[in-house]
Motif scaffolding. Structure first.
Motif, PDB file in Angstrom:
ATOM      1  N   LYS A  74       0.735  -1.381  -0.094  1.00  0.00           N
ATOM      2  CA  LYS A  74       0.354   0.132   0.020  1.00  0.00           C
ATOM      3  C   LYS A  74       1.260   1.342   0.319  1.00  0.00           C
ATOM      4  N   LEU A  75       0.588   1.550  -1.178  1.00  0.00           N
ATOM      5  CA  LEU A  75       1.335   3.073  -1.144  1.00  0.00           C
ATOM      6  C   LEU A  75       0.547   4.400  -1.006  1.00  0.00           C
ATOM      7  N   SER A  76       1.559   5.943  -0.938  1.00  0.00           N
ATOM      8  CA  SER A  76       0.041   6.287  -1.110  1.00  0.00           C
ATOM      9  C   SER A  76       1.355   7.434  -1.725  1.00  0.00           C
ATOM     10  N   ILE A  77       0.614   8.180  -3.099  1.00  0.00           N
ATOM     11  CA  ILE A  77       1.145   8.626  -4.345  1.00  0.00           C
ATOM     12  C   ILE A  77       0.672  10.228  -4.044  1.00  0.00           C
ATOM     13  N   ASN A  78       0.783  11.477  -4.490  1.00  0.00           N
ATOM     14  CA  ASN A  78       0.442  12.448  -3.476  1.00  0.00           C
ATOM     15  C   ASN A  78      -0.813  12.706  -2.396  1.00  0.00           C
ATOM     16  N   GLY A  79      -0.040  11.838  -1.541  1.00  0.00           N
ATOM     17  CA  GLY A  79      -1.806  11.916  -0.491  1.00  0.00           C
ATOM     18  C   GLY A  79      -2.656  11.010  -0.739  1.00  0.00           C
ATOM     19  N   ARG A  80      -2.680  10.405  -1.565  1.00  0.00           N
ATOM     20  CA  ARG A  80      -3.866   9.550  -1.943  1.00  0.00           C
ATOM     21  C   ARG A  80      -3.076   7.644  -1.975  1.00  0.00           C
ATOM     22  N   SER A  81      -3.975   7.086  -1.035  1.00  0.00           N
ATOM     23  CA  SER A  81      -3.252   5.295  -1.318  1.00  0.00           C
ATOM     24  C   SER A  81      -3.990   4.612  -1.828  1.00  0.00           C
ATOM     25  N   VAL A  82      -3.281   4.082  -2.434  1.00  0.00           N
ATOM     26  CA  VAL A  82      -4.068   2.961  -3.568  1.00  0.00           C
ATOM     27  C   VAL A  82      -2.584   1.654  -3.196  1.00  0.00           C
ATOM     28  N   GLN A  83      -2.966   0.613  -3.533  1.00  0.00           N
ATOM     29  CA  GLN A  83      -2.732  -0.672  -3.047  1.00  0.00           C
ATOM     30  C   GLN A  83      -2.852  -1.520  -3.692  1.00  0.00           C
ATOM     31  N   GLY A  84      -1.995  -2.652  -4.420  1.00  0.00           N
ATOM     32  CA  GLY A  84      -1.624  -3.406  -5.128  1.00  0.00           C
ATOM     33  C   GLY A  84      -0.938  -4.548  -5.049  1.00  0.00           C
ATOM     34  N   ALA A  85      -0.867  -5.897  -5.854  1.00  0.00           N
ATOM     35  CA  ALA A  85       0.237  -6.963  -6.076  1.00  0.00           C
ATOM     36  C   ALA A  85       1.293  -7.050  -6.295  1.00  0.00           C
ATOM     37  N   GLY A  86       2.230  -8.014  -6.471  1.00  0.00           N
ATOM     38  CA  GLY A  86       2.956  -8.328  -6.996  1.00  0.00           C
ATOM     39  C   GLY A  86       3.738  -9.443  -7.278  1.00  0.00           C
ATOM     40  N   TYR A  87       3.882 -10.433  -8.111  1.00  0.00           N
ATOM     41  CA  TYR A  87       4.954 -11.863  -7.678  1.00  0.00           C
ATOM     42  C   TYR A  87       6.491 -11.294  -7.776  1.00  0.00           C
ATOM     43  N   GLY A  88       7.724 -12.347  -8.229  1.00  0.00           N
ATOM     44  CA  GLY A  88       8.784 -11.867  -8.153  1.00  0.00           C
ATOM     45  C   GLY A  88       9.580 -13.323  -8.069  1.00  0.00           C
ATOM     46  N   ASN A  89      10.712 -13.392  -8.140  1.00  0.00           N
ATOM     47  CA  ASN A  89      11.885 -14.411  -7.856  1.00  0.00           C
ATOM     48  C   ASN A  89      11.814 -14.465  -6.838  1.00  0.00           C
ATOM     49  N   GLY A  90      11.629 -13.513  -5.839  1.00  0.00           N
ATOM     50  CA  GLY A  90      11.959 -13.792  -4.496  1.00  0.00           C
ATOM     51  C   GLY A  90      10.827 -11.819  -3.843  1.00  0.00           C
ATOM     52  N   PRO A  91      11.107 -12.461  -2.761  1.00  0.00           N
ATOM     53  CA  PRO A  91       9.775 -11.456  -1.967  1.00  0.00           C
ATOM     54  C   PRO A  91      10.878  -9.796  -2.564  1.00  0.00           C
ATOM     55  N   ILE A  92      11.950  -9.374  -2.440  1.00  0.00           N
ATOM     56  CA  ILE A  92      12.274  -8.113  -2.658  1.00  0.00           C
ATOM     57  C   ILE A  92      11.338  -8.288  -3.804  1.00  0.00           C
ATOM     58  N   ASP A  93      11.816  -8.681  -4.876  1.00  0.00           N
ATOM     59  CA  ASP A  93      11.609  -8.393  -6.158  1.00  0.00           C
ATOM     60  C   ASP A  93       9.936  -9.154  -6.655  1.00  0.00           C
ATOM     61  N   ALA A  94       9.191  -9.328  -5.546  1.00  0.00           N
ATOM     62  CA  ALA A  94       7.978  -9.086  -5.742  1.00  0.00           C
ATOM     63  C   ALA A  94       7.303  -7.837  -5.724  1.00  0.00           C
ATOM     64  N   SER A  95       8.402  -7.509  -4.361  1.00  0.00           N
ATOM     65  CA  SER A  95       7.850  -5.700  -3.442  1.00  0.00           C
ATOM     66  C   SER A  95       7.979  -4.915  -5.071  1.00  0.00           C
ATOM     67  N   PHE A  96       9.292  -4.857  -5.422  1.00  0.00           N
ATOM     68  CA  PHE A  96       9.623  -4.104  -6.533  1.00  0.00           C
ATOM     69  C   PHE A  96       8.850  -4.073  -7.804  1.00  0.00           C
ATOM     70  N   ASN A  97       8.625  -4.945  -7.906  1.00  0.00           N
ATOM     71  CA  ASN A  97       7.265  -5.534  -9.071  1.00  0.00           C
ATOM     72  C   ASN A  97       6.225  -4.468  -8.853  1.00  0.00           C
ATOM     73  N   ALA A  98       5.159  -5.367  -7.618  1.00  0.00           N
ATOM     74  CA  ALA A  98       3.656  -3.874  -7.234  1.00  0.00           C
ATOM     75  C   ALA A  98       4.432  -2.892  -6.810  1.00  0.00           C
ATOM     76  N   ILE A  99       5.254  -2.237  -6.685  1.00  0.00           N
ATOM     77  CA  ILE A  99       5.697  -0.885  -6.211  1.00  0.00           C
ATOM     78  C   ILE A  99       5.593  -0.432  -7.878  1.00  0.00           C
ATOM     79  N   ALA A 100       6.056  -0.692  -8.828  1.00  0.00           N
ATOM     80  CA  ALA A 100       6.569  -0.135 -10.132  1.00  0.00           C
ATOM     81  C   ALA A 100       5.077  -0.161 -10.450  1.00  0.00           C
ATOM     82  N   LYS A 101       4.435  -0.997  -9.898  1.00  0.00           N
ATOM     83  CA  LYS A 101       2.693  -1.367 -10.667  1.00  0.00           C
ATOM     84  C   LYS A 101       2.485   0.470 -10.523  1.00  0.00           C
ATOM     85  N   LEU A 102       2.245   0.086  -9.609  1.00  0.00           N
ATOM     86  CA  LEU A 102       0.993   0.624  -8.268  1.00  0.00           C
ATOM     87  C   LEU A 102       1.784   2.608  -9.117  1.00  0.00           C
ATOM     88  N   THR A 103       2.940   2.821  -9.132  1.00  0.00           N
ATOM     89  CA  THR A 103       3.647   4.424  -9.855  1.00  0.00           C
ATOM     90  C   THR A 103       3.706   4.004 -10.654  1.00  0.00           C
TER      91      THR A 103
END
Ligand code: KIV
Ligand code: ZN
Length: 513
Positions: free
Chosen positions: A411-440
């Motif tokens: 869950k991220l705040s983007i310019n004060g607005r909350s958005v959330q989403g999910a991502g998969y990856g090779n490991g937990p860090i890759d998955a987090s980065f993928n989710a963040i890239a998608k949301l932003t």
């Protein structure tokens, strides 16, 4: 008789910043300049003002802010560069213009396409022009160590005649051998008739791992200014490292009876700051400031050190300001104690800044038994030196293991607005980065990822650095947390904020183009 003085010229902000990936933003450069002043360096080369608008502004801000230290700006031997350098340093307490031209035949023939007489003429003109702005003019003979000795002395003599108060002998390509470089420095001292009117300086690169040895050999031969960087960062294999030169002088006074103005207790904090700001991690076996520099593994050594530290320790860790795992504050410490401790560490915070840091300190104290200086530094760097945020991490959950596909919900705040989403990856860090890239909705490329522990123990804060590239812009992101997956997500979000900042600040961005 009192020892002779060696002036310390720190070029972490100029040659150091030329290390691949070491770019710093304006706030970070200012923070480092303030720390270098506290460390006691005599001159700070704050940048190369003609190189970019960002460099000019950073040098000018630092020149206007420092109270005691000389601030130098680098300039090629041209009026345009010298005008820029003067424009940037003029408000310093003692502004210095540092102008240079190459003197080796190979540089003259292929780079400058000039003959020796033209080089002397150019150097003299540049020094005289710089001198019309300030008395404090340094002249450097680039590639000095590969130059003809007599020609070098001729150029130095002419530069001193024109008004240079410091002449600098660089080993630009890190080619020299200590005995040879010491002899060269001695030759310059003996064959430049007016050398007594100037200070001989040396500036060594570390391509053969000899920068510190070469610098010490030149000091032994009469050089009285050493150009250095913290952690030895710099172009290619780096520059002479400040901490190595200072601790060699400090530890071997019988061999090198010299004095400097350096407060050795500020060496380790300075090293930490440079590593945190640039994202360049200090190699564990690095002399003086590496994580293992004072660690004794062998039983025989440990036994000796317990009986008497001097059996295996030639320096005390406290001398460089390394107070291993010093307890800072407990979970119940109040705002007042925190403010005063941070002040001791060199951070004079406003009420608003203190509130931010205090909240983070409490959160950390809940998770971690001992909160030490390194933890506080990471918090201050994250909370105070950070770029204005568009994105911030509100929440992250990861699932991973040997039998599941790693997944992250974020869950991220983007310019004060909350958005959330999910991502998969090779490991937990890759998955987090993928989710963040998608949301932003960003498409940055991850150029580098590094993780290290700030302190010892399994509850240590993990410090993550990422280097991101998007549309030709490069930004570093940093994050610290006891959970390295959270630290990674924080670093990634921080890097994205910095990329956004660069997109809207073309002056600073010009450093990265
Ligand atoms: O390495 C070098 O020659 C330099 C000069 C500009 C002093 O950095
Ligand atoms: Zn250099």
């Amino acid at each position: 008789m009192s020892n002779e003085r060696v002036y310390i010229f720190d070029t972490t902000l100029r040659d150091g910043e030329q290390s691949p990936g070491a770019s710093m933003n304006a706030a970070e450069k200012m923070r480092l300049a303030i720390q270098l002043e506290k460390l006691g360096v005599d001159i700070i080369e704050a940048g190369f003002p003609a190189a970019s608008g960002g460099d000019f502004e950073a040098v000018s801000n630092i020149a206007g802010r420092l109270k005691n230290t000389q601030v130098a700006g680098l300039a090629r031997a041209s009026k345009a560069d010298i005008d820029r350098a003067w424009g940037a340093v003029q408000h310093a307490v003692n502004p210095r213009i540092h102008t240079f031209i190459a003197t080796s035949d190979i540089h003259l023939k292929y780079k400058l396409k000039m003959n020796r007489d033209e080089v002397v003429e150019n150097a003299v003109e540049a020094v005289k022009y710089a001198k019309s702005f300030t008395d404090n003019v340094e002249f450097s003979a680039e590639d000095g160590s590969r130059s003809d000795r007599d020609f070098l002395c001729k150029v130095f003599g002419a530069a001193i005649e024109a008004g240079a108060v410091v002449v600098n002998l660089p080993d630009t390509v890190g080619y020299a051998i200590p005995s040879e470089f010491g002899e060269l420095a001695k030759y310059v001292m003996d064959h430049t008739p007016n050398i007594h009117k100037a200070v001989l300086s040396v500036h060594c690169h570390n391509d053969l791992g000899l920068a510190t040895a070469n610098t010490l050999a030149a000091i032994n031969a009469g050089a009285r200014q050493a150009e250095v960087t913290i952690n030895g960062i710099g172009e290619r294999a780096g520059n002479t490292s400040l901490e190595e030169v200072i601790m060699a002088l400090h530890t071997r006074p019988n061999y090198l009876p010299m004095e400097t103005n350096i407060m050795t207790e500020e060496i380790y904090p300075s090293s930490r700051l440079v590593s945190m700001i640039t994202g360049i991690i200090v190699q564990p076996n690095k002399a003086i400031v590496g994580a293992n520099a004072f660690a004794h593994e062998a039983g025989i050594h440990q036994d000796g050190v317990l009986k008497n530290p001097m059996t295996y320790e030639i320096m005390k860790p406290e001398t460089i300001g390394l107070n291993k795992n010093k307890l800072v504050l407990g979970k119940h410490s109040g705002r007042h104690a925190l403010r005063s401790h941070l002040k001791d560490m060199g951070y004079d915070l406003s009420d608003e800044e203190l509130n931010l840091v205090f909240t983070k300190f409490k959160e950390l104290a809940d998770k971690k038994k001992h909160v030490v200086d390194e933890d506080m530094e990471a918090i201050v760097t994250e909370e105070i030196l950070r770029t204005p945020e568009i994105f911030s991490l509100e929440y992250q959950h990861v699932s991973s293991g040997t039998t599941v596909l790693p997944m992250a919900s974020v869950k991220l705040s983007i310019n004060g607005r909350s958005v959330q989403g999910a991502g998969y990856g090779n490991g937990p860090i890759d998955a987090s980065f993928n989710a963040i890239a998608k949301l932003t909705d960003t498409e940055s490329e991850l150029l580098r990822f590094s993780v290290s522990a700030l302190t010892g123990g399994t509850d240590a804060m993990g410090e993550v650095t990422v280097r991101l590239r998007e549309n030709g812009l490069i930004a570093l992101g940093k994050g610290a947390d006891p959970d390295i997956i959270t630290a990674s997500a924080k670093a990634y979000v921080n890097g994205l904020n910095r990329l956004e900042y660069l997109k809207t600040h073309p002056v600073e961005a010009s450093q990265f183009m």
